[in-house]
Design an enzyme around this catalytic site. Sequence first.
Site, PDB file in Angstrom:
ATOM      1  N   ASN B 194       0.876  -1.165   0.000  1.00 17.22           N
ATOM      2  CA  ASN B 194       0.000   0.000   0.000  1.00 17.22           C
ATOM      3  C   ASN B 194       0.919   1.224   0.000  1.00 17.22           C
ATOM      4  O   ASN B 194       1.442   1.619   1.035  1.00 17.22           O
ATOM      5  CB  ASN B 194      -0.917   0.004   1.230  1.00 17.22           C
ATOM      6  CG  ASN B 194      -1.887  -1.177   1.201  1.00 17.22           C
ATOM      7  OD1 ASN B 194      -2.564  -1.409   0.205  1.00 17.22           O
ATOM      8  ND2 ASN B 194      -1.928  -1.947   2.280  1.00 17.22           N
ATOM      9  N   LYS B 273       0.528  -3.628  -6.083  1.00 23.33           N
ATOM     10  CA  LYS B 273      -0.837  -3.998  -5.696  1.00 23.33           C
ATOM     11  C   LYS B 273      -1.735  -3.005  -6.420  1.00 23.33           C
ATOM     12  O   LYS B 273      -1.747  -1.824  -6.089  1.00 23.33           O
ATOM     13  CB  LYS B 273      -0.972  -3.863  -4.178  1.00 23.33           C
ATOM     14  CG  LYS B 273      -2.372  -4.041  -3.614  1.00 23.33           C
ATOM     15  CD  LYS B 273      -2.338  -3.972  -2.071  1.00 23.33           C
ATOM     16  CE  LYS B 273      -3.734  -4.105  -1.482  1.00 23.33           C
ATOM     17  NZ  LYS B 273      -3.694  -4.074   0.007  1.00 23.33           N
ATOM     18  N   GLU B 277      -8.268  -3.212  -2.853  1.00 25.43           N
ATOM     19  CA  GLU B 277      -8.442  -2.527  -1.571  1.00 25.43           C
ATOM     20  C   GLU B 277      -8.174  -1.030  -1.667  1.00 25.43           C
ATOM     21  O   GLU B 277      -7.535  -0.437  -0.799  1.00 25.43           O
ATOM     22  CB  GLU B 277      -7.558  -3.155  -0.495  1.00 25.43           C
ATOM     23  CG  GLU B 277      -7.912  -4.615  -0.226  1.00 25.43           C
ATOM     24  CD  GLU B 277      -7.147  -5.219   0.951  1.00 25.43           C
ATOM     25  OE1 GLU B 277      -7.729  -6.037   1.668  1.00 25.43           O
ATOM     26  OE2 GLU B 277      -5.971  -4.869   1.145  1.00 25.43           O
ATOM     27  N   ARG B 327     -15.839 -13.862  -2.142  1.00 26.77           N
ATOM     28  CA  ARG B 327     -14.466 -13.332  -2.191  1.00 26.77           C
ATOM     29  C   ARG B 327     -13.459 -14.422  -2.539  1.00 26.77           C
ATOM     30  O   ARG B 327     -12.446 -14.146  -3.197  1.00 26.77           O
ATOM     31  CB  ARG B 327     -14.134 -12.689  -0.841  1.00 26.77           C
ATOM     32  CG  ARG B 327     -12.680 -12.304  -0.703  1.00 26.77           C
ATOM     33  CD  ARG B 327     -12.445 -11.393   0.476  1.00 26.77           C
ATOM     34  NE  ARG B 327     -11.043 -11.356   0.849  1.00 26.77           N
ATOM     35  CZ  ARG B 327     -10.546 -10.690   1.874  1.00 26.77           C
ATOM     36  NH1 ARG B 327     -11.362  -9.989   2.656  1.00 26.77           N
ATOM     37  NH2 ARG B 327      -9.258 -10.706   2.141  1.00 26.77           N
ATOM     38  N   LYS B 351      -1.509 -15.269  -3.208  1.00 29.48           N
ATOM     39  CA  LYS B 351      -1.550 -15.695  -1.804  1.00 29.48           C
ATOM     40  C   LYS B 351      -1.869 -17.182  -1.722  1.00 29.48           C
ATOM     41  O   LYS B 351      -2.614 -17.713  -2.544  1.00 29.48           O
ATOM     42  CB  LYS B 351      -2.593 -14.893  -1.031  1.00 29.48           C
ATOM     43  CG  LYS B 351      -2.149 -13.471  -0.743  1.00 29.48           C
ATOM     44  CD  LYS B 351      -3.080 -12.771   0.256  1.00 29.48           C
ATOM     45  CE  LYS B 351      -2.573 -11.350   0.499  1.00 29.48           C
ATOM     46  NZ  LYS B 351      -3.387 -10.610   1.496  1.00 29.48           N
ATOM     47  N   ASP B 356      -7.217 -14.705   2.935  1.00 32.82           N
ATOM     48  CA  ASP B 356      -6.187 -13.749   3.348  1.00 32.82           C
ATOM     49  C   ASP B 356      -5.393 -14.264   4.544  1.00 32.82           C
ATOM     50  O   ASP B 356      -5.638 -13.827   5.660  1.00 32.82           O
ATOM     51  CB  ASP B 356      -6.852 -12.408   3.690  1.00 32.82           C
ATOM     52  CG  ASP B 356      -5.833 -11.300   3.890  1.00 32.82           C
ATOM     53  OD1 ASP B 356      -4.664 -11.488   3.505  1.00 32.82           O
ATOM     54  OD2 ASP B 356      -6.205 -10.250   4.430  1.00 32.82           O
ATOM     55  N   GLU B 378       2.724 -16.459  -2.489  1.00 36.32           N
ATOM     56  CA  GLU B 378       2.921 -15.483  -1.407  1.00 36.32           C
ATOM     57  C   GLU B 378       2.509 -16.074  -0.067  1.00 36.32           C
ATOM     58  O   GLU B 378       1.369 -16.505   0.116  1.00 36.32           O
ATOM     59  CB  GLU B 378       2.120 -14.199  -1.699  1.00 36.32           C
ATOM     60  CG  GLU B 378       2.302 -13.133  -0.616  1.00 36.32           C
ATOM     61  CD  GLU B 378       1.678 -11.787  -0.981  1.00 36.32           C
ATOM     62  OE1 GLU B 378       1.802 -11.352  -2.134  1.00 36.32           O
ATOM     63  OE2 GLU B 378       1.074 -11.162  -0.087  1.00 36.32           O
ATOM     64  N   GLU B 384       0.074 -11.782  11.007  1.00 36.53           N
ATOM     65  CA  GLU B 384      -1.108 -10.923  11.066  1.00 36.53           C
ATOM     66  C   GLU B 384      -2.315 -11.629  11.693  1.00 36.53           C
ATOM     67  O   GLU B 384      -2.927 -11.121  12.625  1.00 36.53           O
ATOM     68  CB  GLU B 384      -1.467 -10.440   9.653  1.00 36.53           C
ATOM     69  CG  GLU B 384      -2.731  -9.588   9.616  1.00 36.53           C
ATOM     70  CD  GLU B 384      -3.068  -9.091   8.220  1.00 36.53           C
ATOM     71  OE1 GLU B 384      -2.302  -9.395   7.283  1.00 36.53           O
ATOM     72  OE2 GLU B 384      -4.087  -8.409   8.068  1.00 36.53           O
ATOM     73  N   GLU B 492      -4.811 -22.882  15.906  1.00 34.16           N
ATOM     74  CA  GLU B 492      -6.043 -23.199  15.163  1.00 34.16           C
ATOM     75  C   GLU B 492      -7.139 -23.694  16.114  1.00 34.16           C
ATOM     76  O   GLU B 492      -8.306 -23.355  15.951  1.00 34.16           O
ATOM     77  CB  GLU B 492      -5.743 -24.275  14.114  1.00 34.16           C
ATOM     78  CG  GLU B 492      -6.945 -24.593  13.228  1.00 34.16           C
ATOM     79  CD  GLU B 492      -6.633 -25.655  12.165  1.00 34.16           C
ATOM     80  OE1 GLU B 492      -5.608 -26.366  12.312  1.00 34.16           O
ATOM     81  OE2 GLU B 492      -7.420 -25.774  11.208  1.00 34.16           O
ATOM     82  N   TRP B 522     -16.302  -6.681   3.538  1.00 27.91           N
ATOM     83  CA  TRP B 522     -15.040  -7.348   3.222  1.00 27.91           C
ATOM     84  C   TRP B 522     -15.183  -8.764   2.685  1.00 27.91           C
ATOM     85  O   TRP B 522     -14.193  -9.387   2.310  1.00 27.91           O
ATOM     86  CB  TRP B 522     -14.123  -7.327   4.443  1.00 27.91           C
ATOM     87  CG  TRP B 522     -13.765  -5.932   4.845  1.00 27.91           C
ATOM     88  CD1 TRP B 522     -14.414  -5.161   5.768  1.00 27.91           C
ATOM     89  CD2 TRP B 522     -12.715  -5.109   4.319  1.00 27.91           C
ATOM     90  NE1 TRP B 522     -13.825  -3.917   5.855  1.00 27.91           N
ATOM     91  CE2 TRP B 522     -12.780  -3.859   4.978  1.00 27.91           C
ATOM     92  CE3 TRP B 522     -11.723  -5.307   3.350  1.00 27.91           C
ATOM     93  CZ2 TRP B 522     -11.901  -2.813   4.690  1.00 27.91           C
ATOM     94  CZ3 TRP B 522     -10.837  -4.264   3.086  1.00 27.91           C
ATOM     95  CH2 TRP B 522     -10.938  -3.037   3.748  1.00 27.91           C
TER      96      TRP B 522
END
Lengths: 660, 660
Positions: B194, B273, B277, B327, B351, B356, B378, B384, B492, B522
Amino acid sequence: MTSAAIHPAWLSSLAFGPLGRRRIAVAEGDPLADTIAAEVATAVGAHGGSLTRDVAADADLVLAIDEHAAIGEEGFRLSRRGGRLAVVAGSGRDLLHGFFHVVRLGEQAFTGEDADESHAPAAALRMLDHWDNMDVHPVMGPVERGYAGASIFFDGGDGLPGSGSVREDLSRVAAYARLLASIGINRVALNNVNVHAREARLLTDDLPHVARIAQEFRRWGIRVHLSVSWASPILLGGLATSDPFDDGVRRWWAKAADRVWDAIPDFGGFVIKADSEGQPGPFAYGRDHADGANMLAEAVAPHGGIIHWRAFVYNHTQDWRDRSTDRARAAFDHFSPLDGRFHDNVSVQVKYGPMDFQVREPVSPVLAAMPQTRLALELQVTQEYTGQQRHAVYLGRQWSEILGFDFGEAGPVAGLATGGFAAVSNVGDDAFWTGHPFAQANLYAYGRLTWDPSADPGAVLDEWIEQTFPDAPAPVARTVRDILDCSWETYEQYTTPLGVGFMVRPGHHYGPDVDGYEYTPWGTYHFADRDGIGVDRTVATGTGFAGLYPTPWRETYESLETCPDELLLFFHHVPYTHVLHSGTTVIQHIYDTHFAGVERVEEFVAAWDRASGSVEPALAARVTERLAEQLRSAIEWRDQVNTYFLRKSGVPDERGRRIY
Amino acid sequence: MTSAAIHPAWLSSLAFGPLGRRRIAVAEGDPLADTIAAEVATAVGAHGGSLTRDVAADADLVLAIDEHAAIGEEGFRLSRRGGRLAVVAGSGRDLLHGFFHVVRLGEQAFTGEDADESHAPAAALRMLDHWDNMDVHPVMGPVERGYAGASIFFDGGDGLPGSGSVREDLSRVAAYARLLASIGINRVALNNVNVHAREARLLTDDLPHVARIAQEFRRWGIRVHLSVSWASPILLGGLATSDPFDDGVRRWWAKAADRVWDAIPDFGGFVIKADSEGQPGPFAYGRDHADGANMLAEAVAPHGGIIHWRAFVYNHTQDWRDRSTDRARAAFDHFSPLDGRFHDNVSVQVKYGPMDFQVREPVSPVLAAMPQTRLALELQVTQEYTGQQRHAVYLGRQWSEILGFDFGEAGPVAGLATGGFAAVSNVGDDAFWTGHPFAQANLYAYGRLTWDPSADPGAVLDEWIEQTFPDAPAPVARTVRDILDCSWETYEQYTTPLGVGFMVRPGHHYGPDVDGYEYTPWGTYHFADRDGIGVDRTVATGTGFAGLYPTPWRETYESLETCPDELLLFFHHVPYTHVLHSGTTVIQHIYDTHFAGVERVEEFVAAWDRASGSVEPALAARVTERLAEQLRSAIEWRDQVNTYFLRKSGVPDERGRRIY
């Protein structure tokens, strides 16, 4: 007028036309009489009337000062004889109220039977609290909970922390002071109760600039207050403590007060949020709120200052698993044991409800629990939880209901607010003052209802419309009226049901998130499961909050039979199938009100669409844009809330409407 | 060592002791051989061995360059004869890999039978992407999704927007480059994908400073890349457009590339990118991703540069009411039709999963759908969604599973990543490099597994432990091993069940909020109601996502009978009473795993408590503090998730454990 210009609020378009054709006599020898005379001079200059400063002269309207004729605190007397008016007050400031009273009435003031009337405000203190920051706060922006642009007082600096300062150009403040004076506001606190490092220095380095602001307000009879940090002796004074029992701390505050009043002789006092939501306070030193407030009160007492000590104190690091802690109890539990211990010049400032400015809450029981304490009632003009000035929501009706709420033996709320009224302002540097042009009605109503809590909020709304859109065709005025008059109820319909509150997006508080606060430390829960919803706050089986009210309300709220529908889920956890007094079930009520609320907003949009063609284009466009967002948001609220409860309850809508 | 100092990572404590006692010969005439020689000089200086630059000299270890003996791309040959070693590679850079191979093996390298081995990485490109900002972003901080302090590249400035710059002191970068080289990383992208206004200028004004960083990396055989803004021609070049078909735009990028390669001859290329987004991209001009990527590819082709074009493109303003939009399909739907249209020097960066970086997702079907496109896989080293380096979570096991996932005819993922591997770095200026000292293991494993995707992640973990804590008593190493080895599974267990994903606090993504994203734009939903949960992505009745996989996976995922338990709720909406292959019901599985996960973390805490006494105090304290937070957070996850589903399903825990 371009959209970059400042659009008129009510006062810009008051009935100066007819008044300006009159012969008017204004007293002299008083600065506020000079303010009146300047207004009159403008009006008569434009419309052909005349101004004299000789109140003995022949005139249609005489505005005179007579110290011996003072009518209570800030009152005035109005006499009409054969179509001529005399307004007499004990001081220039009081006379200003009388002047605006005549301005509001317009031609009507001069017509009708001969009469003698006395007018005086219900409470001595009618205050607006700005939650303005000097720096632009990275999360909260220039105004915490502000929805009308940047601060009119502070410039926000260049983004560098600490760079904000008082604006050089205070013309907007002057215009604001005039607006406030016209509705009887007599106090303004300039800065956010969450006092950051930059704003703390308003008390020291920035005093000359605060004095400049105070000067603008002084011309309109309004006194200035500051929010201060409890930690000021440490932050600003370099002391090691802010213990209220420490002599150095006491001396520091006394000297700070001396400095402030030296710079601003009519300064009002300090507002303080202590030991609340992370703000420092006396708890750190084992002292209580009375210890803290009284120490500050002693510092300001020699100057006639007031300490507004906020009662919005609760545990914001609560464990959602612990159902014994009830945020609704917090202010009561903290403050009611301290009744009688606060000095006379402390005003304990109590939010209207036990939670936080929700669209519907019961009235705070603290208001009836501290008869030996000066209490200020805190309202919220800025629409934090009521649509953030993107939704049209006229709060006059809510406030009127709160002010009129009768505790029984203790009497109605309006009479219990012995320290008067405070409210968070909704004004910023927006061209329309308040973001949504209709949100001006809330500012207006706050002034009018705190002057006279018994005023009819519908009549106040009419007043605002008439004075703000004097030249609008009747259908426009009627449309604004129709939208705003039912707008509080409408907003309640499409948001949180039956008094349960919150269900907003955490942090910014706009838009729905039913479980947004359900598992957080903030203490705002609804406990919805597949069978039912609501918070059991009864004495019998719940947190006991209902028992904090005096009779008859403790019994009324305690019992499912008598608890009002609109507060049912605030006091009781009930099955979705529970039948309300209205005859419908809780779940069906949720569906019905959410569909109905959106339908009403659709009507708002359609009505404005029909009417707005004859409105000034920039104003029309702004309202149109806000209504579109209100409709989008109301639909989002409807669908999220209905879907959430359908998914959870499994009970279909009786009318088979679309739920996702 | 104080906690302010930089604590060692694996390489600081590698087996230089024994190696430093050897006689070592290092080739000369190559800058990277000089780098090796400098390492060796330090080691032998401290431990009494010797260094010669004559590779014909008598030595225990000979590190020689022979251009004709190159082993694939970046490979090396190792020969052991009678306890002596020879490492031969085609270039200094390749030799560096061989050197670190020997360092890793330590004494063991010299023992054992005579042998000849060849080693080469699986993919030519093994890259780390930094999501570092130059300014401190008001919400995201210095590093977007960074959990290890500030950027090691950029100083963040003084808070004023635009004031960030490349650090003067790059010693930390030098140390980082050495760490990365030791695990075979050969590319680093410096800044956040970004790209804000300040970072856009890395491409122009700041090039000399980027060159300084590149110099540090060059010493270790690592090439530097930059993330760029699609809008650069407008932002930086003052053009009116960034249309890829515009000649001016093409020229601007060609010149920009010329400038970059002038300053940094071994520059790697651009990461971008676009149309994702909120980032700008070619869609604004009616062009597609191939048009955009190819235009950039042409600009960098003369310099041998690569364009990493991210496939993380989806509609982030989705309507939660619209169940037809999925998505998970987005990258496939956007990119698979473009297969064959991308230039050779474009790497479409995909990805690992369709959503995500969740703790559990199916492998992205895009990887098998673009055989004529260079694809980079990726991964996310920064945690995160996996505990943000406050939770101990070893991701090597997850990546190993992904890399080994076999699409059937198309083969395993490792082989489909023809463009190699990219991953978001987890390093900052934290004293332990990665916040949680154990998170170093992820950085280490990323290097080792991208060099050799078939490596056993448990063995890689052992390697990291051995080299990071070489002097630790056996119980400490065993404890670290025990904690990390099951840590992914543990995380998990106590977070989102059965592949359904998300359920995190919106925005910062730490901690539970089951409905946090349920009604947002989202596109990350679980659709839990009182009867069941999960997303129907079948072809038969759902979004059809399962059908994007080649046989046999489309059938495997489509059918409830064959869908693996751990992905059940990703592909199917089932009743809470659905019985898993494991034999338990979905609801009981949720309860059981959440209780079990917390119990495991309790064991982590207890085990570390027993072992940590013999660990360097600052390290011990940091791990203790992180484990305490992991336990607190795991309990919060357990209680929120269990309570949410008990409230919703009404099904009690079979074992009667406490749910709130």
